[in-house]
Design an enzyme around this catalytic site. Structure first.
Site, PDB file in Angstrom:
ATOM      1  N   GLU A 226       4.686  -1.256  62.531  1.00  0.00           N
ATOM      2  CA  GLU A 226       5.531  -2.215  61.818  1.00  0.00           C
ATOM      3  C   GLU A 226       5.719  -3.453  62.683  1.00  0.00           C
ATOM      4  O   GLU A 226       5.638  -4.581  62.215  1.00  0.00           O
ATOM      5  CB  GLU A 226       6.880  -1.551  61.528  1.00  0.00           C
ATOM      6  CG  GLU A 226       7.846  -2.426  60.757  1.00  0.00           C
ATOM      7  CD  GLU A 226       9.081  -1.654  60.297  1.00  0.00           C
ATOM      8  OE1 GLU A 226       9.103  -0.420  60.450  1.00  0.00           O
ATOM      9  OE2 GLU A 226      10.011  -2.288  59.795  1.00  0.00           O
TER      10      GLU A 226
ATOM     11  N   GLU B 105      17.565  -7.824  69.583  1.00  0.00           N
ATOM     12  CA  GLU B 105      18.195  -7.190  70.745  1.00  0.00           C
ATOM     13  C   GLU B 105      17.489  -5.877  71.074  1.00  0.00           C
ATOM     14  O   GLU B 105      17.260  -5.547  72.242  1.00  0.00           O
ATOM     15  CB  GLU B 105      19.689  -6.926  70.479  1.00  0.00           C
ATOM     16  CG  GLU B 105      20.560  -8.177  70.395  1.00  0.00           C
ATOM     17  CD  GLU B 105      20.393  -8.944  69.084  1.00  0.00           C
ATOM     18  OE1 GLU B 105      19.850  -8.383  68.107  1.00  0.00           O
ATOM     19  OE2 GLU B 105      20.790 -10.123  69.037  1.00  0.00           O
TER      20      GLU B 105
ATOM     21  N   GLN C 185       9.398   2.279  52.509  1.00  0.00           N
ATOM     22  CA  GLN C 185       9.764   3.002  53.726  1.00  0.00           C
ATOM     23  C   GLN C 185      11.248   3.378  53.683  1.00  0.00           C
ATOM     24  O   GLN C 185      12.100   2.490  53.698  1.00  0.00           O
ATOM     25  CB  GLN C 185       9.491   2.107  54.936  1.00  0.00           C
ATOM     26  CG  GLN C 185       9.810   2.743  56.255  1.00  0.00           C
ATOM     27  CD  GLN C 185       9.723   1.734  57.381  1.00  0.00           C
ATOM     28  OE1 GLN C 185       9.988   0.553  57.204  1.00  0.00           O
ATOM     29  NE2 GLN C 185       9.369   2.180  58.554  1.00  0.00           N
TER      30      GLN C 185
ATOM     31  N   SER D 119      15.969   3.551  57.163  1.00  0.00           N
ATOM     32  CA  SER D 119      17.345   3.132  57.468  1.00  0.00           C
ATOM     33  C   SER D 119      18.351   3.779  56.537  1.00  0.00           C
ATOM     34  O   SER D 119      18.073   4.003  55.354  1.00  0.00           O
ATOM     35  CB  SER D 119      17.482   1.613  57.332  1.00  0.00           C
ATOM     36  OG  SER D 119      16.536   0.959  58.132  1.00  0.00           O
TER      37      SER D 119
HETATM   38  C1  FAD Z   1      14.232  -8.053  55.206  1.00  0.00           C
HETATM   39  C2  FAD Z   1      14.507  -6.639  55.652  1.00  0.00           C
HETATM   40  C3  FAD Z   1      13.769  -5.604  55.121  1.00  0.00           C
HETATM   41  C4  FAD Z   1      14.023  -4.289  55.508  1.00  0.00           C
HETATM   42  N1  FAD Z   1      13.270  -3.307  54.946  1.00  0.00           N
HETATM   43  C5  FAD Z   1      13.486  -2.028  55.297  1.00  0.00           C
HETATM   44  C6  FAD Z   1      12.736  -0.967  54.690  1.00  0.00           C
HETATM   45  O1  FAD Z   1      11.862  -1.207  53.850  1.00  0.00           O
HETATM   46  N2  FAD Z   1      12.995   0.307  55.040  1.00  0.00           N
HETATM   47  C7  FAD Z   1      13.941   0.606  55.963  1.00  0.00           C
HETATM   48  O2  FAD Z   1      14.096   1.790  56.268  1.00  0.00           O
HETATM   49  N3  FAD Z   1      14.705  -0.357  56.560  1.00  0.00           N
HETATM   50  C8  FAD Z   1      14.492  -1.663  56.241  1.00  0.00           C
HETATM   51  N4  FAD Z   1      15.249  -2.676  56.817  1.00  0.00           N
HETATM   52  C9  FAD Z   1      16.349  -2.297  57.694  1.00  0.00           C
HETATM   53  C10 FAD Z   1      16.136  -2.629  59.158  1.00  0.00           C
HETATM   54  O3  FAD Z   1      15.208  -1.751  59.733  1.00  0.00           O
HETATM   55  C11 FAD Z   1      17.517  -2.539  59.823  1.00  0.00           C
HETATM   56  O4  FAD Z   1      18.317  -3.567  59.285  1.00  0.00           O
HETATM   57  C12 FAD Z   1      17.423  -2.722  61.320  1.00  0.00           C
HETATM   58  O5  FAD Z   1      16.786  -1.614  61.912  1.00  0.00           O
HETATM   59  C13 FAD Z   1      18.822  -2.887  61.950  1.00  0.00           C
HETATM   60  O6  FAD Z   1      19.675  -1.864  61.573  1.00  0.00           O
HETATM   61  P1  FAD Z   1      21.134  -2.183  60.944  1.00  0.00           P
HETATM   62  O7  FAD Z   1      20.955  -3.174  59.837  1.00  0.00           O
HETATM   63  O8  FAD Z   1      21.766  -0.888  60.638  1.00  0.00           O
HETATM   64  O9  FAD Z   1      21.929  -2.928  62.096  1.00  0.00           O
HETATM   65  P2  FAD Z   1      22.662  -2.258  63.343  1.00  0.00           P
HETATM   66  O10 FAD Z   1      21.746  -1.286  63.989  1.00  0.00           O
HETATM   67  O11 FAD Z   1      23.984  -1.779  62.912  1.00  0.00           O
HETATM   68  O12 FAD Z   1      22.815  -3.502  64.327  1.00  0.00           O
HETATM   69  C14 FAD Z   1      23.888  -4.458  64.222  1.00  0.00           C
HETATM   70  C15 FAD Z   1      23.802  -5.401  65.415  1.00  0.00           C
HETATM   71  O13 FAD Z   1      23.985  -4.663  66.645  1.00  0.00           O
HETATM   72  C16 FAD Z   1      22.909  -4.897  67.536  1.00  0.00           C
HETATM   73  N5  FAD Z   1      22.571  -3.685  68.294  1.00  0.00           N
HETATM   74  C17 FAD Z   1      22.438  -2.426  67.777  1.00  0.00           C
HETATM   75  N6  FAD Z   1      22.114  -1.561  68.755  1.00  0.00           N
HETATM   76  C18 FAD Z   1      22.020  -2.270  69.908  1.00  0.00           C
HETATM   77  C19 FAD Z   1      21.717  -1.942  71.267  1.00  0.00           C
HETATM   78  N7  FAD Z   1      21.427  -0.687  71.631  1.00  0.00           N
HETATM   79  N8  FAD Z   1      21.721  -2.945  72.188  1.00  0.00           N
HETATM   80  C20 FAD Z   1      22.009  -4.230  71.828  1.00  0.00           C
HETATM   81  N9  FAD Z   1      22.311  -4.595  70.554  1.00  0.00           N
HETATM   82  C21 FAD Z   1      22.317  -3.634  69.613  1.00  0.00           C
HETATM   83  C22 FAD Z   1      21.757  -5.287  66.643  1.00  0.00           C
HETATM   84  O14 FAD Z   1      20.776  -6.045  67.349  1.00  0.00           O
HETATM   85  C23 FAD Z   1      22.455  -6.091  65.561  1.00  0.00           C
HETATM   86  O15 FAD Z   1      22.647  -7.415  65.971  1.00  0.00           O
HETATM   87  C24 FAD Z   1      15.027  -3.999  56.456  1.00  0.00           C
HETATM   88  C25 FAD Z   1      15.779  -5.051  56.998  1.00  0.00           C
HETATM   89  C26 FAD Z   1      15.522  -6.356  56.619  1.00  0.00           C
HETATM   90  C27 FAD Z   1      16.333  -7.463  57.214  1.00  0.00           C
END
Ligand code: FAD
Length: 378
Positions: free
Chosen positions: A232, A361, A114, A117
């Site tokens: 998902e 969150e 997928q 991100s």
């Molecule tokens: C094991 C694993 C597998 C993954 N596999 C995939 C994959 O196959 N394909 C893919 O596309 N993605 C994948 N991901 C990515 C995952 O979808 C993202 O990590 C997730 O959506 C969070 O985005 P970010 O890491 O950019 O964090 P951010 O969005 O930058 O968030 C950082 C922090 O801010 C908080 N935050 C952000 N927005 C808000 C809000 N509006 N209100 C309150 N708090 C908020 C979050 O809760 C978090 O604590 C994977 C992640 C993990 C851990």
């Protein structure tokens, strides 16, 4: 657990599965192409419409699952394909896309990943900047994806890319199937704290995608992304803790029982609480399955389940390593036999539960807005 107390009607379904297994795996010997046979019989994703599934009711699904578990039948492992990409293709894909992609997805011969991100777009996925520009019968894609689980082994990926940069963020995105063997794709592994490298950075540099691999309408990708993410949340928050990797609360109860039980009142309370949580999660899952049966797509209740299940998974894993004592620090030796050798790794992986598939969150924001009708997140 409720799964072992299915109503009597389940017996007919069980018998069908047992008859299938007696024919295709006599004496419990599973042939190398068993996954393909199971897929052809519609039993890999029984809730999918025929011919891919069996249009199965929740009860039939649970009965099939129960017998396959009981007989330790090997099932195709392709969670992103079967759990998330498939349901989206069923909603919006063409017949040709179904015929081309669903068989290999269901029998596990073609693994899916997928590509959603990006470094600047996670929770706020609609801000993604990977571009797809139309060039005759093809799309040309340039950008970067990150955290792409299984990109290094995947044959296909579901990809979100911006097709109209002038439109409002949610309206200019399209949804594609990407052939991971296309030219212009560079995949770099990301090492995790448990030592493995399951996910990757993926660089897309002028990658060409045939127009036939656009899913749904141009610029309608955000709606489809929501279908994928809804699934998902359902499938990541599956019955076992830890996305199926770790022990379940039931396993822990069983292990403690086999080792003479415990008189420690605090430990007894913790185990009982986890057992009760697990039972509640099974019931919520059955409610989701019943909603599916009525033709509804996963709604905000998937977020309720994910919010509960992820933290439950972390608590189960924390208790598991505590029960393991010093073995909880070892990656290659289990305290209670071979099934427990993955506990240390599972514990190190468990923080990922409340991030992947939408953070804790973000799930709470969805519940606040769409279930409790609270004011929108600023
Ligand atoms: C094991 C694993 C597998 C993954 N596999 C995939 C994959 O196959 N394909 C893919 O596309 N993605 C994948 N991901 C990515 C995952 O979808 C993202 O990590 C997730 O959506 C969070 O985005 P970010 O890491 O950019 O964090 P951010 O969005 O930058 O968030 C950082 C922090 O801010 C908080 N935050 C952000 N927005 C808000 C809000 N509006 N209100 C309150 N708090 C908020 C979050 O809760 C978090 O604590 C994977 C992640 C993990 C851990």
């Amino acid at each position: 657990m409720p799964t072992s107390t299915l109503p009597p009607e389940a017996e007919t379904y069980r018998q069908e599965v047992r008859a299938f297994l007696d024919e295709h795996a006599p004496g419990g010997r599973y042939p190398p192409d068993f996954g393909r046979r199971l897929a052809r019989a519609g039993m890999v994703a029984p809730h999918w419409p025929r011919p891919w599934g069996l249009d199965a009711s929740p009860l039939q699904q649970l009965a099939i699952d129960e017998v396959l578990r009981e007989r330790r039948a090997p099932r195709p492992v392709n969670p992103i394909g079967i759990g998330w990409a498939g349901p989206t293709l069923l909603v919006a894909g063409t017949d040709e896309q179904h015929r081309r992609f669903l068989p290999g997805m269901l029998d596990g011969s073609e693994i899916w990943c997928q590509l959603f991100s990006e470094p600047g777009a996670g929770s706020d996925l609609a801000s993604l900047t990977t571009r797809a520009e139309r060039d005759g019968a093809e799309w040309v894609v340039t950008g970067q994806k990150i955290w792409t689980t299984g990109a290094h082994v995947a044959r296909y990926g579901i990809l979100l890319a911006r097709t109209d940069p002038d439109a409002e963020a949610h309206h200019g995105i399209s949804y594609f199937v990407l052939d991971m063997q296309s030219r212009g794709i560079t995949i770099r592994p990301i090492r995790q704290m448990d030592g493995s490298a399951d996910f990757n950075e993926v660089f897309l540099d002028g990658v060409r995608i045939p127009a036939s691999c656009l899913v749904g309408d141009e610029h309608d990708g955000w709606r489809l992304a929501r279908v994928t993410l809804g699934n998902e949340r359902v499938s990541l928050s599956g019955e076992g803790a830890l996305w199926g990797m770790g022990p379940t609360a039931n396993d822990l109860v069983e292990i403690v029982r086999q080792h003479g039980g415990t008189t420690d009142p605090v430990l007894r309370q913790r185990i009982a609480a986890l057992y009760a949580e697990a039972a509640v999660l099974v019931l919520i899952r059955m409610r989701t399955l019943a909603a599916r049966l009525r033709g509804l797509e996963p709604g905000p209740e998937a977020s309720v389940r994910k919010a509960l299940a992820d933290e439950h998974g972390q608590r189960v894993m924390a208790l598991a390593v505590e029960l393991a004592g010093p073995y909880g620090m070892l990656a290659d030796r289990g305290p209670f036999g071979s099934a427990t050798t993955t506990w240390a790794q599972g514990y190190l992986f468990s923080p990922a539960l409340t991030i992947g598939g939408g953070t804790a969150e973000v799930q709470r924001n969805i519940i606040a807005e769409r279930v409790l009708a609270l004011p929108r997140d600023a």
